[in-house]
Design a protein around this motif. Structure first.
Motif, mmCIF file in Angstrom:
data_model
loop_
_atom_site.group_PDB
_atom_site.id
_atom_site.type_symbol
_atom_site.label_atom_id
_atom_site.label_comp_id
_atom_site.label_asym_id
_atom_site.label_seq_id
_atom_site.Cartn_x
_atom_site.Cartn_y
_atom_site.Cartn_z
ATOM 1 N N GLY A 73 19.226 23.081 -4.201
ATOM 2 C CA GLY A 73 18.435 23.154 -2.982
ATOM 3 C C GLY A 73 17.111 22.443 -3.088
ATOM 4 O O GLY A 73 16.744 21.901 -4.145
ATOM 5 N N PRO A 74 16.368 22.449 -1.981
ATOM 6 C CA PRO A 74 15.121 21.683 -1.939
ATOM 7 C C PRO A 74 13.988 22.375 -2.676
ATOM 8 O O PRO A 74 14.059 23.560 -3.014
ATOM 9 N N SER A 75 12.932 21.627 -2.882
ATOM 10 C CA SER A 75 11.686 22.208 -3.365
ATOM 11 C C SER A 75 10.983 22.867 -2.180
ATOM 12 O O SER A 75 11.030 22.374 -1.056
ATOM 13 N N ILE A 76 10.342 23.984 -2.440
ATOM 14 C CA ILE A 76 9.649 24.728 -1.392
ATOM 15 C C ILE A 76 8.183 24.884 -1.770
ATOM 16 O O ILE A 76 7.868 25.297 -2.903
ATOM 17 N N LEU A 77 7.306 24.548 -0.826
ATOM 18 C CA LEU A 77 5.881 24.876 -0.954
ATOM 19 C C LEU A 77 5.619 26.017 0.025
ATOM 20 O O LEU A 77 5.876 25.883 1.223
ATOM 21 N N ARG A 78 5.125 27.105 -0.500
ATOM 22 C CA ARG A 78 4.945 28.308 0.301
ATOM 23 C C ARG A 78 3.461 28.643 0.375
ATOM 24 O O ARG A 78 2.776 28.687 -0.655
ATOM 25 N N ILE A 79 2.997 28.863 1.596
ATOM 26 C CA ILE A 79 1.605 29.253 1.798
ATOM 27 C C ILE A 79 1.615 30.595 2.526
ATOM 28 O O ILE A 79 2.097 30.716 3.653
ATOM 29 N N GLN A 80 1.104 31.589 1.853
ATOM 30 C CA GLN A 80 1.064 32.923 2.449
ATOM 31 C C GLN A 80 -0.267 33.132 3.175
ATOM 32 O O GLN A 80 -1.302 32.574 2.791
ATOM 33 N N GLN A 81 -0.220 33.939 4.225
ATOM 34 C CA GLN A 81 -1.431 34.339 4.965
ATOM 35 C C GLN A 81 -2.304 33.126 5.272
ATOM 36 O O GLN A 81 -3.466 33.039 4.859
ATOM 37 N N VAL A 82 -1.744 32.191 6.005
ATOM 38 C CA VAL A 82 -2.433 30.924 6.251
ATOM 39 C C VAL A 82 -3.762 31.151 6.973
ATOM 40 O O VAL A 82 -3.915 32.089 7.769
ATOM 41 N N VAL A 83 -4.708 30.248 6.666
ATOM 42 C CA VAL A 83 -6.015 30.233 7.319
ATOM 43 C C VAL A 83 -6.211 28.844 7.922
ATOM 44 O O VAL A 83 -5.471 27.904 7.612
ATOM 45 N N ARG A 84 -7.233 28.719 8.802
ATOM 46 C CA ARG A 84 -7.441 27.446 9.492
ATOM 47 C C ARG A 84 -7.640 26.298 8.507
ATOM 48 O O ARG A 84 -7.217 25.172 8.753
ATOM 49 N N GLY A 85 -8.276 26.580 7.388
ATOM 50 C CA GLY A 85 -8.525 25.526 6.396
ATOM 51 C C GLY A 85 -7.271 24.986 5.732
ATOM 52 O O GLY A 85 -7.338 23.972 5.028
ATOM 53 N N ASP A 86 -6.131 25.648 5.937
ATOM 54 C CA ASP A 86 -4.874 25.146 5.382
ATOM 55 C C ASP A 86 -4.278 24.051 6.258
ATOM 56 O O ASP A 86 -3.308 23.391 5.853
ATOM 57 N N SER A 87 -4.829 23.861 7.432
ATOM 58 C CA SER A 87 -4.328 22.808 8.329
ATOM 59 C C SER A 87 -4.497 21.455 7.649
ATOM 60 O O SER A 87 -5.617 21.057 7.294
ATOM 61 N N ALA A 88 -3.401 20.757 7.478
ATOM 62 C CA ALA A 88 -3.415 19.494 6.739
ATOM 63 C C ALA A 88 -2.024 18.889 6.812
ATOM 64 O O ALA A 88 -1.088 19.503 7.326
ATOM 65 N N ALA A 89 -1.923 17.676 6.270
ATOM 66 C CA ALA A 89 -0.602 17.076 6.065
ATOM 67 C C ALA A 89 -0.211 17.313 4.614
ATOM 68 O O ALA A 89 -1.013 17.088 3.707
#
Lengths: 114, 115
Positions: A73-89
């Motif tokens: 399967g694919p690689s997964i990047l997981r971000i828990q409890q996102v905040v506005r500063g996580d907005s990005a590419a």
């Protein structure tokens, strides 16, 4: 021969939700790299994985971020409890071995936290 | 630690002219690689050219060439006969001697080609 595939291309999450970003490397590639690009900035290295192993996570924030690259399967990047500063590419790159001349990048996932 | 510096935030060039995008780097590694990527407005990262630190000749790929001056630690990208489609962000990046494709990127230069 499909390139590096990332999905979704665009992801909108509310503050506090979880974001899961997927990356399927090129066929035959066993090395995956995740990068983050904030607006108007260059890419910043986050983590380097081989199948089932994290090799270098020196660029990963200490909390809320995790990455995996399972045997299947694919690689997964997981971000828990996102905040506005996580907005990005978020870009994924893959390579067949450690010494090639280039890493092949996916088209990126644009995460927007509202 | 490695560092890439791109000192030109933006450049404006007339179509068909040649353009040089500056890149300087800093590293203590003996062996390293230098890369240029193009990022159009659609957002993908397109590999343009690579130069190894032990390569004696400057790398060339079509209209792209890399002016590698090792003593000055510079790796400028030269685009000959610019085209409207060259308008994009351009990033210089380097890889250290660990062998892995862990890249350090500069801040980028936004190139605009005027007709």
């Amino acid at each position: 021969n499909a390139g590096v595939m990332q999905n979704p291309r665009h992801l909108v999450r509310r503050r506090g939700q979880e974001a899961r970003l997927r990356c399927s490397p090129m066929k035959g590639h066993s090395h995956v790299y995740w990068y983050r690009q904030l607006p108007e900035e260059g890419l910043k290295f986050m983590v380097y994985l081989q199948k089932e192993n994290i090799i270098d996570e020196s660029g990963m924030p200490k909390e809320r971020f995790s990455a995996e690259f399972p045997k299947e399967g694919p690689s997964i990047l997981r971000i828990q409890q996102v905040v506005r500063g996580d907005s990005a590419a978020y870009f994924c790159a893959s390579s067949p071995w450690t010494g090639g001349h280039e890493a092949f990048f996916g088209q990126g996932t644009r995460l927007t936290v509202v | 630690a490695q560092k890439i510096t791109q000192t030109q935030p933006g450049m404006f060039v007339q179509e068909k002219e040649a353009v040089t995008l500056d890149c300087t780097y800093d590293t203590s590694d003996q062996s390293y690689g230098l890369f240029w990527y193009k990022q159009p407005s659609s957002g993908e990262m397109i590999f343009l050219i690579y130069q190894g630190s032990y390569d004696e000749q400057n790398a060339t790929e079509g209209r792209y060439s890399l002016n590698f001056q090792k003593a000055r630690k510079s790796a400028n990208l030269v685009i000959s006969a610019s085209q409207l489609g060259d308008s994009a962000m351009y990033f210089c990046a380097m890889r250290g001697d660990q062998g892995a494709q862990k890249l350090v990127f500069g801040q980028g230069t936004r190139l605009t080609i005027n007709p």
